[in-house]
Design an enzyme around this catalytic site. Structure first.
Site, PDB file in Angstrom:
ATOM      1  N   GLY A 172     -29.359   4.513  44.050  1.00 57.95           N
ATOM      2  CA  GLY A 172     -28.583   3.392  45.030  1.00 57.95           C
ATOM      3  C   GLY A 172     -27.255   3.994  44.998  1.00 57.95           C
ATOM      4  O   GLY A 172     -26.740   4.919  44.603  1.00 57.95           O
ATOM      5  N   LEU A 173     -26.545   2.890  45.290  1.00 57.27           N
ATOM      6  CA  LEU A 173     -24.900   2.977  45.571  1.00 57.27           C
ATOM      7  C   LEU A 173     -24.347   3.186  44.369  1.00 57.27           C
ATOM      8  O   LEU A 173     -24.831   2.629  42.943  1.00 57.27           O
ATOM      9  CB  LEU A 173     -24.567   1.683  46.381  1.00 57.27           C
ATOM     10  CG  LEU A 173     -25.007   1.610  47.686  1.00 57.27           C
ATOM     11  CD1 LEU A 173     -24.316   0.312  48.297  1.00 57.27           C
ATOM     12  CD2 LEU A 173     -24.565   2.865  48.763  1.00 57.27           C
ATOM     13  N   SER A 174     -22.972   3.514  44.190  1.00 57.85           N
ATOM     14  CA  SER A 174     -22.126   3.666  43.056  1.00 57.85           C
ATOM     15  C   SER A 174     -21.900   2.291  42.410  1.00 57.85           C
ATOM     16  O   SER A 174     -21.750   1.279  43.178  1.00 57.85           O
ATOM     17  CB  SER A 174     -20.943   4.300  43.430  1.00 57.85           C
ATOM     18  OG  SER A 174     -20.055   4.387  42.470  1.00 57.85           O
ATOM     19  N   GLY A 175     -22.172   2.264  41.263  1.00 63.17           N
ATOM     20  CA  GLY A 175     -21.914   0.862  40.497  1.00 63.17           C
ATOM     21  C   GLY A 175     -23.184   0.070  40.657  1.00 63.17           C
ATOM     22  O   GLY A 175     -23.119  -1.211  40.200  1.00 63.17           O
ATOM     23  N   ALA A 176     -24.238   0.431  41.258  1.00 61.73           N
ATOM     24  CA  ALA A 176     -25.620  -0.375  41.382  1.00 61.73           C
ATOM     25  C   ALA A 176     -26.403  -0.555  40.011  1.00 61.73           C
ATOM     26  O   ALA A 176     -27.112  -1.520  39.980  1.00 61.73           O
ATOM     27  CB  ALA A 176     -26.259  -0.023  42.645  1.00 61.73           C
ATOM     28  N   GLY A 177     -26.058   0.028  39.010  1.00 57.57           N
ATOM     29  CA  GLY A 177     -26.843  -0.230  37.747  1.00 57.57           C
ATOM     30  C   GLY A 177     -27.727   0.763  37.468  1.00 57.57           C
ATOM     31  O   GLY A 177     -28.697   0.596  36.686  1.00 57.57           O
ATOM     32  N   LYS A 178     -27.803   1.862  38.095  1.00 60.76           N
ATOM     33  CA  LYS A 178     -28.881   3.049  37.983  1.00 60.76           C
ATOM     34  C   LYS A 178     -28.678   3.572  36.412  1.00 60.76           C
ATOM     35  O   LYS A 178     -29.945   3.466  35.762  1.00 60.76           O
ATOM     36  CB  LYS A 178     -28.521   4.258  38.856  1.00 60.76           C
ATOM     37  CG  LYS A 178     -28.627   3.944  40.175  1.00 60.76           C
ATOM     38  CD  LYS A 178     -28.201   5.198  41.037  1.00 60.76           C
ATOM     39  CE  LYS A 178     -26.818   5.469  40.834  1.00 60.76           C
ATOM     40  NZ  LYS A 178     -25.821   4.523  41.641  1.00 60.76           N
ATOM     41  N   THR A 179     -27.593   3.610  36.006  1.00 62.19           N
ATOM     42  CA  THR A 179     -27.538   4.358  34.688  1.00 62.19           C
ATOM     43  C   THR A 179     -28.054   3.125  33.385  1.00 62.19           C
ATOM     44  O   THR A 179     -28.498   3.461  32.468  1.00 62.19           O
ATOM     45  CB  THR A 179     -25.982   4.976  34.326  1.00 62.19           C
ATOM     46  OG1 THR A 179     -25.956   6.228  35.322  1.00 62.19           O
ATOM     47  CG2 THR A 179     -25.939   5.400  33.124  1.00 62.19           C
ATOM     48  N   SER A 194     -28.575   9.260  45.707  1.00 64.23           N
ATOM     49  CA  SER A 194     -29.514  10.428  46.292  1.00 64.23           C
ATOM     50  C   SER A 194     -29.815   9.975  47.622  1.00 64.23           C
ATOM     51  O   SER A 194     -30.015   8.809  48.080  1.00 64.23           O
ATOM     52  CB  SER A 194     -30.785  11.013  45.349  1.00 64.23           C
ATOM     53  OG  SER A 194     -31.084   9.934  44.742  1.00 64.23           O
TER      54      SER A 194
END
Length: 84
Positions: free
Chosen positions: A10-17, A84
């Site tokens: 997802g986009l930066s800051g989307a909550g992936k981590t 990605s």
């Protein structure tokens, strides 16, 4: 036990981590060997020296995918969180 890869993108800051950090201990609680490949952390080690051009970003993701596939082949559950 067969390993597998869970890939959060997802986009930066989307909550992936953030999501990966919630899923990881739950999988470990269920008896899986888990490794988390975070795009930002991998970039500082495995992909040090790469920039953010399209080719460099593609190389970074390719490296993450290769490492994830080897860990999964060895039986680990791999969580990837990367743009990605």
């Amino acid at each position: 036990m067969s390993g597998f890869v869970v890939w959060f993108t997802g986009l930066s800051g989307a909550g992936k981590t953030t999501i990966a950090n919630i899923v990881e201990p739950e999988l470990e609680r269920r008896g899986f060997v888990v490794d988390h490949l975070d795009g930002d952390i991998v970039r500082t080690h495995l992909s040090k020296g790469l920039g953010f051009s399209k080719d460099d970003r593609d190389a970074n993701i390719s490296r993450i995918g290769w490492v994830a596939s080897r860990l999964a082949r060895a039986g680990a559950v791999v969580i990837v969180s990367a743009i990605s």
